[in-house]
Design a protein around this motif. Structure first.
Motif, PDB file in Angstrom:
ATOM      1  N   HIS A  31       0.846   4.063  -2.896  1.00 49.69           N
ATOM      2  CA  HIS A  31       0.678   5.481  -2.585  1.00 49.69           C
ATOM      3  C   HIS A  31       1.778   6.293  -3.263  1.00 49.69           C
ATOM      4  CE1 HIS A  31      -0.637   8.978  -0.359  1.00 49.69           C
ATOM      5  NE2 HIS A  31       0.612   9.204   0.018  1.00 49.69           N
ATOM      6  N   LYS A  70     -11.367   3.826  -6.570  1.00 44.70           N
ATOM      7  CA  LYS A  70     -11.877   5.018  -5.882  1.00 44.70           C
ATOM      8  C   LYS A  70     -10.753   5.755  -5.163  1.00 44.70           C
ATOM      9  CE  LYS A  70     -16.566   3.248  -5.135  1.00 44.70           C
ATOM     10  NZ  LYS A  70     -17.539   2.771  -4.110  1.00 44.70           N
ATOM     11  N   GLN A  71      -9.827   4.951  -4.594  1.00 47.35           N
ATOM     12  CA  GLN A  71      -8.717   5.546  -3.843  1.00 47.35           C
ATOM     13  C   GLN A  71      -7.722   6.245  -4.773  1.00 47.35           C
ATOM     14  OE1 GLN A  71      -6.863   2.707  -1.255  1.00 47.35           O
ATOM     15  NE2 GLN A  71      -5.516   4.229  -0.291  1.00 47.35           N
ATOM     16  N   TYR A  72      -7.463   5.595  -5.922  1.00 43.81           N
ATOM     17  CA  TYR A  72      -6.515   6.173  -6.889  1.00 43.81           C
ATOM     18  C   TYR A  72      -7.268   6.417  -8.202  1.00 43.81           C
ATOM     19  CZ  TYR A  72      -3.320   4.123  -3.477  1.00 43.81           C
ATOM     20  OH  TYR A  72      -2.686   3.771  -2.311  1.00 43.81           O
ATOM     21  N   LYS A  73      -8.059   7.465  -8.225  1.00 44.08           N
ATOM     22  CA  LYS A  73      -8.978   7.662  -9.346  1.00 44.08           C
ATOM     23  C   LYS A  73      -8.276   8.013 -10.658  1.00 44.08           C
ATOM     24  CE  LYS A  73     -10.034  12.411  -7.897  1.00 44.08           C
ATOM     25  NZ  LYS A  73     -11.139  13.345  -7.567  1.00 44.08           N
ATOM     26  N   VAL A  82     -12.324  -0.692  -4.805  1.00 44.05           N
ATOM     27  CA  VAL A  82     -11.825   0.172  -3.724  1.00 44.05           C
ATOM     28  C   VAL A  82     -10.596   0.949  -4.189  1.00 44.05           C
ATOM     29  CG1 VAL A  82     -10.799   0.182  -1.410  1.00 44.05           C
ATOM     30  CG2 VAL A  82     -12.729  -1.338  -1.912  1.00 44.05           C
ATOM     31  N   LEU A  83      -9.681   0.240  -4.861  1.00 41.44           N
ATOM     32  CA  LEU A  83      -8.445   0.887  -5.319  1.00 41.44           C
ATOM     33  C   LEU A  83      -8.730   1.947  -6.379  1.00 41.44           C
ATOM     34  CD1 LEU A  83      -6.087  -2.235  -5.554  1.00 41.44           C
ATOM     35  CD2 LEU A  83      -5.978  -0.400  -3.860  1.00 41.44           C
ATOM     36  N   ARG A  85       0.837  -1.212   0.000  1.00 43.77           N
ATOM     37  CA  ARG A  85       0.000   0.000   0.000  1.00 43.77           C
ATOM     38  C   ARG A  85       0.870   1.259   0.000  1.00 43.77           C
ATOM     39  NH1 ARG A  85      -5.285  -0.783   0.202  1.00 43.77           N
ATOM     40  NH2 ARG A  85      -6.128  -2.713   1.110  1.00 43.77           N
TER      41      ARG A  85
END
Length: 688
Positions: free
Chosen positions: A255, A289-292, A286-287, A251
């Motif tokens: 990031h 949305k997190q890393y659009k 989920v990923l 993760r």
């Protein structure tokens, strides 16, 4: 060495001995003219002094007088066979010729008379790296290390030898002993940082992943390459089964760089979902949305989803790309074209999306005059990139007529867009119409005369259409040209493989066998140069401490001759040389004249003479770097075509990375056996 111990033939008075040392210094600084003058003053008094003769010969070799220099080196060696200087010089000559095996033999001879000479040992060690003689490297590096233990590169050089023979324990011990010699550990030192990571790599390769992790964590504060530390740590945690920690590590990497696919695959394995489609689907939702803005978060699911899930995902992905007008949309989706069902879904999705768009002629800015509120506003560019995508799609699946229909619409829509004309050329090429394809690519080039990529494509398509002069004129717009305004010599200098292979294949199709072989030989020379050029890095990388990059270089060199351009040129050359063997020149000429009347024969012979005269006149324009055979006539008329074909084949056969087609090896061997049997039969007939 005392004067009494020096052989009489080698002895020089103090003044001349000082001059000889000056020759060595001038050679090292490449002041060859001065060195030659000094050597001539010594030889004027001592004309048979072997070491001076050898040094003068070596200097002449580097002054473009190779033949004369070689003779002087051999003469010097004959005059003093027990001189390590003469043997070392002979080795340097062979090394400059890239005859590494003979050079190594000379160095071994030199070491018989000077076993502790560090320079010769170093040069031998470099050759052993080049020839992958790792056992010999260990012996040489041990000798060097015993003499100069205060230099880091000698420790890492020995560790490299042990690593290559998979003796990881000794390789690690060597590096550990070097660390013990350091009075103070350097901080924020790049070279020491690389040494620590190299040692960590060795521990990992030994199979002790747990100890590799412990070493990595204990030295992390001394390492400047923080990204490598993070990547190694995540990999080690994953392999050790410490999954919660591995998830956190991956993760952190995501990031830092959410566009690296390997990090996504790593987190899949760490979470244990790589074989569970539903869980992977949830993870990537989920990923995403997190890393659009991350493309892998959206594109990777397309590889494992199916059915309606795939349809929804690919629709969202494609529509977003087409709406934003991303020209590379098709390139991103090309991996999906290996699955027929997904190809069908992609086609349906894009066609459905096209129906929601208005043709620009039906409304302002591409919006339907009678459009409903549910319809998204569209722009002319959205419509354009959608039909452009469909043209690429149909071309890929072999439906050329449909592809041509859509690309024609795209050109009618925006005739000034370079990409649509390039795609039209590609479609025509796949249909086999190379002339029309070259015309379309030329149109694309003329729309943007400053784009070198399009210029290159235009030249390539012209050559495929057999238009050599036009192709050379086009590509010469971006090259340093000769007196005739041609850039062919510069393309050789720049090692433009695409040009050499394309032009070689074009000459082959046009029946210009000599020129074709010249281009294939040029490609082989480039790869041989790359193989030889690694020699400089055997010393540089070890001295600078960049061992991980150096190991990457060694790995790449092992698969060098399996690369596309070499195999393509090599197989073309082999096939051509086999054809020359099967049909000698006399037989080809006879076949051309067969069936002609006497008058027609005379006309054909006269025409051939005129063509040869025209080619010979033109040959001056084709010269590359002072080449005496610009048209390749020597290659075409060779008496040993099978031997030359075998030279192309051998590097591929020795390449471990690729299982090459053995067809051509069998063809060469079969003909050689037939030739040997024929020669034996002829010999028997003569003796009978």
């Amino acid at each position: 060495m005392s004067t009494a111990a020096i052989p009489k033939a080698r002895y020089l008075p103090p003044k001349e001995a000082g001059s000889f040392r000056q020759i060595l210094q001038l050679y090292e600084t490449r002041q060859y003219k001065k060195a030659l003058k000094v050597s001539d003053t010594i030889l004027a008094k001592f004309p048979d002094h072997g070491e001076t003769l050898a040094m003068k010969g070596l200097i002449l070799c580097f002054s473009d007088k190779k033949d004369e220099g070689h003779e002087l080196i051999k003469k010097g060696l004959r005059n003093d066979l027990t001189s390590f200087v003469c043997w070392h010089v002979y080795g340097l000559f062979y090394r400059s010729e890239r005859n590494f095996e003979e050079a190594a033999k000379c160095y071994v001879h030199a070491l018989k008379y000077a076993p502790d000479n560090t320079n010769i040992l170093r040069d031998l060690a470099l050759l052993q790296c080049q020839m992958r003689n790792w056992e010999g490297l260990i012996t040489s590096r041990k000798s060097i290390l015993s003499q100069r233990p205060n230099v880091r590169q000698h420790w890492t050089g020995l560790a490299l030898g042990y690593q290559m023979v998979k003796n990881y324990e000794l390789a690690e011990n060597i590096l550990s002993k070097y660390e013990e010699t350091l009075k103070e550990l350097p901080k924020e030192d790049y070279e020491h940082s690389e040494l620590l990571l190299y040692k960590n790599m060795i521990i990992y390769e030994s199979g002790d992943v747990n100890r590799a992790l412990e070493h990595l964590e204990s030295t992390a504060d001394q390492v400047t390459d923080k990204l490598s530390v993070m990547e190694y740590r995540a990999k080690y945690l994953l392999e050790l089964g410490r999954l919660p920690e591995a998830v956190k590590a991956y993760r952190k990497l995501l990031h830092r760089n959410p566009d690296n696919k390997e990090y996504f695959y790593g987190i899949e394995k760490a979470l244990g979902v790589q074989n569970d489609v539903e869980k992977k689907k949830t993870l990537y939702q989920v990923l995403a949305k997190q890393y659009k803005y991350s493309d892998p978060a959206k594109s990777i699911p397309l590889l494992f989803l199916s059915g309606e899930d795939f349809r929804e995902a690919v629709k969202s992905y494609i529509v977003d790309f087409l709406t934003r007008g991303v020209p590379s949309a098709f390139v991103n989706l090309k991996p999906l074209y290996a699955t027929a069902t997904k190809v069908n879904v992609i086609e349906e999705v894009v066609l459905e999306f096209l129906k929601t768009l208005a043709h620009p002629s039906n409304g302002i800015n591409g919006i339907k005059k009678n459009g409903s509120a549910k319809e998204k506003d569209s722009t002319p560019t959205t419509y354009l990139w959608t039909i452009y995508y469909l043209a690429q799609h149909y071309s890929k699946i072999g439906q050329s007529d449909l592809a041509f229909e859509y690309i024609t619409k795209a050109i009618e829509h925006t005739p000034t867009l370079v990409e649509v004309h390039m795609m039209k050329a590609k479609i025509l090429k796949r249909k086999g119409d190379h002339v029309a394809a070259s015309e379309s690519m030329t149109t694309a080039r003329e729309l943007d005369l400053q784009d070198r990529f399009v210029n290159t494509k235009a030249a390539k398509y012209l050559m495929r259409a057999g238009k050599n002069d036009e192709a050379v004129n086009v590509v010469s717009l971006f090259t340093k040209n000769d007196a005739h305004g041609k850039g062919v010599a510069d393309l050789h200098e720049m090692q433009a493989m695409w040009f050499l292979t394309e032009q070689g294949e074009m000459f082959n199709r046009l029946g210009k066998i000599g020129l074709a072989l010249k281009r294939f030989e040029a490609v082989k020379k480039i790869y041989d140069d790359w193989w030889g050029d690694q020699f400089d890095f055997h010393q540089y990388c070890v001295r600078r401490g960049t061992m991980r990059a150096y190991l990457g270089l060694l790995g790449w060199e092992e698969i060098l001759y399996a690369e596309h351009y070499y195999t393509r040129a090599a197989f073309d050359a082999i096939q051509t040389y086999i054809s020359l063997y099967d049909t000698p020149k006399s037989a080809r000429v006879a076949a051309e004249l067969e069936g002609l009347s006497e008058e027609e024969r005379k006309k054909a012979i006269k025409k051939a003479k005129r063509e040869r005269a025209k080619q010979n006149k033109k040959s001056e324009n084709e010269k590359i770097g002072g080449d005496d055979d610009p048209l390749g006539k020597n290659l075409e008329n060779t008496t040993t075509p099978l031997d030359i074909a075998e030279l192309f084949w051998k590097p591929i056969a020795e390449c471990p990375a690729k299982d090459p087609s053995w067809k051509w090896a069998e063809e060469i061997a079969k003909r050689k056996e037939q030739a040997a049997a024929k020669a034996k039969l002829e010999m028997t007939d003569k003796t009978a």
